[in-house]
Scaffold this motif. Sequence first.
Motif, PDB file in Angstrom:
ATOM      1  N   CYS A  15     -22.896 -10.477 -15.979  1.00  0.00           N
ATOM      2  CA  CYS A  15     -21.464 -10.629 -15.682  1.00  0.00           C
ATOM      3  C   CYS A  15     -20.613 -10.146 -16.850  1.00  0.00           C
ATOM      4  CB  CYS A  15     -21.112 -12.097 -15.434  1.00  0.00           C
ATOM      5  SG  CYS A  15     -21.855 -12.790 -13.964  1.00  0.00           S
ATOM      6  N   GLY A  16     -19.463  -9.564 -16.565  1.00  0.00           N
ATOM      7  CA  GLY A  16     -18.519  -9.177 -17.613  1.00  0.00           C
ATOM      8  C   GLY A  16     -18.178 -10.389 -18.453  1.00  0.00           C
ATOM      9  N   GLY A  17     -18.259 -10.256 -19.797  1.00  0.00           N
ATOM     10  CA  GLY A  17     -17.963 -11.379 -20.668  1.00  0.00           C
ATOM     11  C   GLY A  17     -18.844 -12.581 -20.406  1.00  0.00           C
ATOM     12  N   HIS A  18     -19.984 -12.367 -19.743  1.00  0.00           N
ATOM     13  CA  HIS A  18     -20.920 -13.446 -19.389  1.00  0.00           C
ATOM     14  C   HIS A  18     -20.216 -14.581 -18.648  1.00  0.00           C
ATOM     15  CE1 HIS A  18     -23.667 -12.064 -22.942  1.00  0.00           C
ATOM     16  NE2 HIS A  18     -23.398 -11.119 -22.081  1.00  0.00           N
ATOM     17  N   SER A  19     -19.289 -14.218 -17.775  1.00  0.00           N
ATOM     18  CA  SER A  19     -18.515 -15.242 -17.054  1.00  0.00           C
ATOM     19  C   SER A  19     -18.434 -14.916 -15.570  1.00  0.00           C
ATOM     20  CB  SER A  19     -17.105 -15.327 -17.639  1.00  0.00           C
ATOM     21  OG  SER A  19     -16.266 -16.113 -16.792  1.00  0.00           O
ATOM     22  N   LEU A  20     -18.579 -15.931 -14.717  1.00  0.00           N
ATOM     23  CA  LEU A  20     -18.341 -15.756 -13.287  1.00  0.00           C
ATOM     24  C   LEU A  20     -16.866 -15.496 -13.011  1.00  0.00           C
ATOM     25  CD1 LEU A  20     -20.344 -18.409 -11.201  1.00  0.00           C
ATOM     26  CD2 LEU A  20     -21.067 -16.164 -11.975  1.00  0.00           C
ATOM     27  N   GLY A  21     -16.045 -15.607 -14.037  1.00  0.00           N
ATOM     28  CA  GLY A  21     -14.607 -15.381 -13.879  1.00  0.00           C
ATOM     29  C   GLY A  21     -14.205 -13.934 -14.054  1.00  0.00           C
ATOM     30  N   ALA A  22     -15.153 -13.054 -14.402  1.00  0.00           N
ATOM     31  CA  ALA A  22     -14.839 -11.624 -14.514  1.00  0.00           C
ATOM     32  C   ALA A  22     -15.099 -10.951 -13.172  1.00  0.00           C
ATOM     33  CB  ALA A  22     -15.700 -10.990 -15.600  1.00  0.00           C
ATOM     34  N   TYR A  23     -14.371  -9.864 -12.892  1.00  0.00           N
ATOM     35  CA  TYR A  23     -14.693  -9.057 -11.724  1.00  0.00           C
ATOM     36  C   TYR A  23     -16.088  -8.480 -11.896  1.00  0.00           C
ATOM     37  CZ  TYR A  23      -9.616  -8.733 -10.706  1.00  0.00           C
ATOM     38  OH  TYR A  23      -8.295  -8.995 -10.426  1.00  0.00           O
ATOM     39  N   PRO A  63     -13.269 -19.029 -20.563  1.00  0.00           N
ATOM     40  CA  PRO A  63     -12.659 -19.819 -19.477  1.00  0.00           C
ATOM     41  C   PRO A  63     -12.104 -21.139 -20.005  1.00  0.00           C
ATOM     42  CG  PRO A  63     -15.011 -19.382 -19.039  1.00  0.00           C
ATOM     43  CD  PRO A  63     -14.711 -18.822 -20.382  1.00  0.00           C
ATOM     44  N   ILE A  64     -11.116 -21.683 -19.275  1.00  0.00           N
ATOM     45  CA  ILE A  64     -10.549 -22.977 -19.634  1.00  0.00           C
ATOM     46  C   ILE A  64     -11.592 -24.064 -19.342  1.00  0.00           C
ATOM     47  CG2 ILE A  64      -8.649 -24.573 -19.197  1.00  0.00           C
ATOM     48  CD1 ILE A  64      -7.590 -21.924 -20.145  1.00  0.00           C
ATOM     49  N   THR A  65     -11.908 -24.851 -20.345  1.00  0.00           N
ATOM     50  CA  THR A  65     -12.993 -25.835 -20.209  1.00  0.00           C
ATOM     51  C   THR A  65     -12.776 -26.779 -19.033  1.00  0.00           C
ATOM     52  OG1 THR A  65     -13.371 -25.711 -22.576  1.00  0.00           O
ATOM     53  CG2 THR A  65     -14.288 -27.620 -21.443  1.00  0.00           C
ATOM     54  N   PHE A  66     -11.550 -27.310 -18.913  1.00  0.00           N
ATOM     55  CA  PHE A  66     -11.298 -28.284 -17.850  1.00  0.00           C
ATOM     56  C   PHE A  66     -11.577 -27.685 -16.466  1.00  0.00           C
ATOM     57  CE2 PHE A  66      -8.406 -30.405 -14.816  1.00  0.00           C
ATOM     58  CZ  PHE A  66      -8.877 -31.704 -14.921  1.00  0.00           C
ATOM     59  N   LEU A  67     -11.111 -26.458 -16.250  1.00  0.00           N
ATOM     60  CA  LEU A  67     -11.349 -25.798 -14.957  1.00  0.00           C
ATOM     61  C   LEU A  67     -12.837 -25.731 -14.643  1.00  0.00           C
ATOM     62  CD1 LEU A  67      -9.069 -22.601 -14.784  1.00  0.00           C
ATOM     63  CD2 LEU A  67      -8.554 -24.952 -14.193  1.00  0.00           C
ATOM     64  N   ARG A  68     -13.612 -25.326 -15.659  1.00  0.00           N
ATOM     65  CA  ARG A  68     -15.025 -25.106 -15.429  1.00  0.00           C
ATOM     66  C   ARG A  68     -15.794 -26.430 -15.330  1.00  0.00           C
ATOM     67  NH1 ARG A  68     -17.093 -20.120 -15.490  1.00  0.00           N
ATOM     68  NH2 ARG A  68     -15.471 -18.535 -15.302  1.00  0.00           N
ATOM     69  N   ALA A  94      -4.727 -25.175 -25.010  1.00  0.00           N
ATOM     70  CA  ALA A  94      -5.018 -24.320 -26.159  1.00  0.00           C
ATOM     71  C   ALA A  94      -4.779 -22.838 -25.864  1.00  0.00           C
ATOM     72  CB  ALA A  94      -6.456 -24.539 -26.611  1.00  0.00           C
ATOM     73  N   LEU A  95      -5.375 -22.344 -24.779  1.00  0.00           N
ATOM     74  CA  LEU A  95      -5.317 -20.906 -24.543  1.00  0.00           C
ATOM     75  C   LEU A  95      -3.946 -20.429 -24.098  1.00  0.00           C
ATOM     76  CD1 LEU A  95      -8.676 -19.686 -23.149  1.00  0.00           C
ATOM     77  CD2 LEU A  95      -7.101 -18.347 -24.525  1.00  0.00           C
ATOM     78  N   THR A  96      -3.214 -21.361 -23.467  1.00  0.00           N
ATOM     79  CA  THR A  96      -1.908 -20.949 -22.940  1.00  0.00           C
ATOM     80  C   THR A  96      -0.954 -20.602 -24.080  1.00  0.00           C
ATOM     81  OG1 THR A  96      -0.977 -23.167 -22.905  1.00  0.00           O
ATOM     82  CG2 THR A  96      -2.197 -22.480 -20.960  1.00  0.00           C
ATOM     83  N   GLU A  97      -1.273 -21.045 -25.284  1.00  0.00           N
ATOM     84  CA  GLU A  97      -0.369 -20.774 -26.401  1.00  0.00           C
ATOM     85  C   GLU A  97      -0.648 -19.416 -27.061  1.00  0.00           C
ATOM     86  OE1 GLU A  97      -0.493 -25.462 -27.236  1.00  0.00           O
ATOM     87  OE2 GLU A  97      -0.458 -24.184 -29.035  1.00  0.00           O
ATOM     88  N   LYS A  98      -1.709 -18.766 -26.579  1.00  0.00           N
ATOM     89  CA  LYS A  98      -2.093 -17.457 -27.136  1.00  0.00           C
ATOM     90  C   LYS A  98      -0.917 -16.466 -27.035  1.00  0.00           C
ATOM     91  CE  LYS A  98      -5.539 -13.899 -26.375  1.00  0.00           C
ATOM     92  NZ  LYS A  98      -6.638 -13.435 -25.546  1.00  0.00           N
ATOM     93  N   VAL A  99      -0.672 -15.758 -28.085  1.00  0.00           N
ATOM     94  CA  VAL A  99       0.460 -14.817 -28.087  1.00  0.00           C
ATOM     95  C   VAL A  99      -0.053 -13.366 -27.991  1.00  0.00           C
ATOM     96  CG1 VAL A  99       2.413 -13.973 -29.420  1.00  0.00           C
ATOM     97  CG2 VAL A  99       1.863 -16.400 -29.436  1.00  0.00           C
ATOM     98  N   LYS A 138      -4.973 -14.017 -12.821  1.00  0.00           N
ATOM     99  CA  LYS A 138      -4.163 -13.649 -13.982  1.00  0.00           C
ATOM    100  C   LYS A 138      -3.763 -14.929 -14.716  1.00  0.00           C
ATOM    101  CE  LYS A 138      -4.903  -9.753 -12.050  1.00  0.00           C
ATOM    102  NZ  LYS A 138      -5.991  -8.914 -12.578  1.00  0.00           N
ATOM    103  N   GLY A 139      -2.581 -14.954 -15.337  1.00  0.00           N
ATOM    104  CA  GLY A 139      -2.168 -16.159 -16.044  1.00  0.00           C
ATOM    105  C   GLY A 139      -3.106 -16.475 -17.195  1.00  0.00           C
ATOM    106  N   TYR A 140      -3.061 -17.731 -17.656  1.00  0.00           N
ATOM    107  CA  TYR A 140      -3.893 -18.135 -18.793  1.00  0.00           C
ATOM    108  C   TYR A 140      -5.340 -18.337 -18.369  1.00  0.00           C
ATOM    109  CZ  TYR A 140      -2.886 -22.425 -16.398  1.00  0.00           C
ATOM    110  OH  TYR A 140      -2.751 -23.350 -15.419  1.00  0.00           O
ATOM    111  N   MET A 141      -5.592 -18.466 -17.028  1.00  0.00           N
ATOM    112  CA  MET A 141      -6.944 -18.805 -16.597  1.00  0.00           C
ATOM    113  C   MET A 141      -7.795 -17.565 -16.357  1.00  0.00           C
ATOM    114  SD  MET A 141      -4.304 -19.411 -14.521  1.00  0.00           S
ATOM    115  CE  MET A 141      -3.584 -18.852 -13.008  1.00  0.00           C
TER     116      MET A 141
END
Lengths: 482, 482
Positions: free
Chosen positions: A115-123, B78-83, B377-382, B314-317
């Motif tokens: 998987c891209g970036g070793h994540s199921l979240g990549a296309y 990935p966002i830890t909570f989501l996963r 955490a990730l949402t603050e990424k600039v 898209k977005g932060y996730m």
Amino acid sequence: MAARPGGHNLAVMNGPKEKVLTLDTMNACVKRVEYAVRGPIVLRALELEQELRQGVKKPFTEVIRANIGDAHAMGQKPITFLRQVLALCVHPDLLNSPDFPEDAKRRAESILQACGGHSLGAYSNSSGIQPIREHVAQYIQRRDGGIPADPNNIFLSTGASDAIVTVLKLLVAGEGRCRTGVLIPIPQYPLYSAALAELNAVQVDYYLDEDRAWALDVAELRRALCQARGHCRPRALCIINPGNPTGQVQTRECIEAVIRFAFEEQLFLMADEVYQDNVYAEGSQFHSFKKVLMEMGPPYSTQQELASFHSISKGYMGECGLRGGYVEVVNMDPAVQQQMQKMMSVRLCPPLPGQAVLDMVVSPPEPSDPSFTQFQALTEKVFNAVPGIRCNPVQGAMYSFPRIELPPRAIQRAKELGLAPDMFFCLRLLEETGICVVPGSGFGQREGTYHFRMTILPAAEKLRPLLEKLSQFHAKFTREYS
Amino acid sequence: MAARPGGHNLAVMNGPKEKVLTLDTMNACVKRVEYAVRGPIVLRALELEQELRQGVKKPFTEVIRANIGDAHAMGQKPITFLRQVLALCVHPDLLNSPDFPEDAKRRAESILQACGGHSLGAYSNSSGIQPIREHVAQYIQRRDGGIPADPNNIFLSTGASDAIVTVLKLLVAGEGRCRTGVLIPIPQYPLYSAALAELNAVQVDYYLDEDRAWALDVAELRRALCQARGHCRPRALCIINPGNPTGQVQTRECIEAVIRFAFEEQLFLMADEVYQDNVYAEGSQFHSFKKVLMEMGPPYSTQQELASFHSISKGYMGECGLRGGYVEVVNMDPAVQQQMQKMMSVRLCPPLPGQAVLDMVVSPPEPSDPSFTQFQALTEKVFNAVPGIRCNPVQGAMYSFPRIELPPRAIQRAKELGLAPDMFFCLRLLEETGICVVPGSGFGQREGTYHFRMTILPAAEKLRPLLEKLSQFHAKFTREYS
């Protein structure tokens, strides 16, 4: 912003206007689409469930959704190994947990590696993760006694439906009498009629023979084809084996005859084989169209175009909600195959969790792996033939499609209400018993015959009272209208 | 089986035959579809990756896929909570594990509660799990400062693409000069041109103004509309805000003007707002079309038809691979809305893992919940604006769309090769540097201008050398052809 001055007032003065998008102005092909498996019956079932929750008194305490083949909704538990691997893929921190078997971890790692970036979240690639396509090819090769399968001919999809519509989309062309005709069985799974209506192709019906346990007869194919040739250009033949909603399993001889017919008549073959792992009647055996085609040798094996579809929604795993599947194409024009690849890329990629589970379905753990015993447990489950009102033996798939007699006064009453007679029966059944099944008219049936489709998936302790209730209701309904 | 005797020999004697499905006989609409984001450049990138794995020597050691906005493939975690929640949903045995926070467990339990058989492996309702639709409605209401959203107007989908194609499909009607026309921005995200080609609708181009940071000008909408009225029936207007590939964020005044224009001209509005959480330029702010429409009051708020699309990709996730999204429809004719529901039901349901993650995206943990800090955490990424070859500021979305000058001899050479000049540039860039970007010609651009789209997602330590390499290559390419 060059907004026209006064535009606002002008608009207000115009007062209420017609909507842009109305039943009259919308896509007429879409309007013609029918899909009984989730039609008015299911919407009414939803309302009834809501009413029950609100405490409305009904002659039943729960709605039983026998309308769709959804194993998990019917109480079947997911296969532990599949879900362990998927959990590890979703949340790789668990790879450090002692609670997961080593083979599950190895499997998850190998999927993530691809998987891209070793994540199921990549296309993924639009046709699916490459190593999973390779595993599907190996699976087909094993299934077909060593006949090779090429991973480049395998495209992963969002359930089988997605791939079926993509292939139909390629086939549709022409106008008027040159419109593409597609032969489909009657009764059929209504995805076919829905997709053909939407694509403005001509549906060419061939009837399965209820008196011979829903067998497919090549003479009937020939009749349908000849009749269709007057008003369209038939270019494809769809087969559902094992049958949905009819549950028959085709013999090898039948498949050979169908292939010869398709070859002689220049028809692209579409084999919907999503129930290939749901064959349980004594003496019935699944033969894949690919295997039979290849064993027939040239010119069939080298020229006959075939697309075969499979899914993770059925079989012993029943993972409908994850939406995974694949199509294998055989002898397809390489230029057309490129076009198919392009079409799939517009929708980016099939959902990764479905791809991951497909990987496990096509390469289950080896007997030496620690998870093997657990994995096999559910596959040994035995289904019972359903004693229907008047019903062919269920050889495969997961449905019973019993024929019901309806009294003339009921048929009359249905006509007054503007309903198909079996729709009238099924709606009344739902209202009085909470049992949700789909009328045969949604799948197609011979004029003057009536059926319904119900899944045989409910657990034994639920299935027996369900069948008794259904029989009692039919008796009551018949009395009421005679 | 009534196989015709002698059929076999007859077929063999016929010798090799034409395929049923060829470029000449296939669906001509499908053939016209173009999709640059995954076109020849990406196929070549795949080959190059394979060659690198096989040890072929190249002037680079890895292919950098800047062609697509895929956060996880670019190394975002990935966002830890989501996963965590998704892992709990996938494998509910983990609900007993002490390694998961309580709020994640509560969330997983509430999602499973709403699933058939408490499993992500069951089909959901075709429009999505009801409580998740309700959470989406609450999210929209919060986002829009309290303006209500009705869960019955929300349909979950397999990524935003799925919902966009469904709405376009409803809108397509008519023949010849009455064919449906759909206004789309140029440059556009090529899903629009691809879907319109496939549906045989007329693509009506309106140009964004590169000299004003890709702003949308209503005068240009009017020009495009007037010109189109001669040869089709324009019925819908698509807006991408924040822009893809152009990265601009529309002002509130602009959105008001667009709504007035759509209202006056009787156009169905489609607002592609999948980058609504990717706005980072000083002074830029996202305004939803729904909010602006409602705040404008009647007749706009009560009559203007609108469909707004969002996605979990898209977005932060950045959960592209799970394929989740939704559409909210506003002021849609209820009869048409039923037709839309029907269309969605033919494909059964959107993938459940994507629905589950959407649930978390639209209702993230409350500040009092234990997971909050980690989640934020990730949402603050600039993000940094990309110093392009000649590039507008990136206000939102996740792309840079720099304009490149190409020497006349390079343009000449491209023509000889039958390639668009910027495709020629991008292919050479890929071969010499391993950097994969998409030529502007795939999105549309003013005649005689050349661009490419690259994602700005790579991590800072990768992005800087990537930009330097790109600049150096452009200098070398320019020298070579002057």
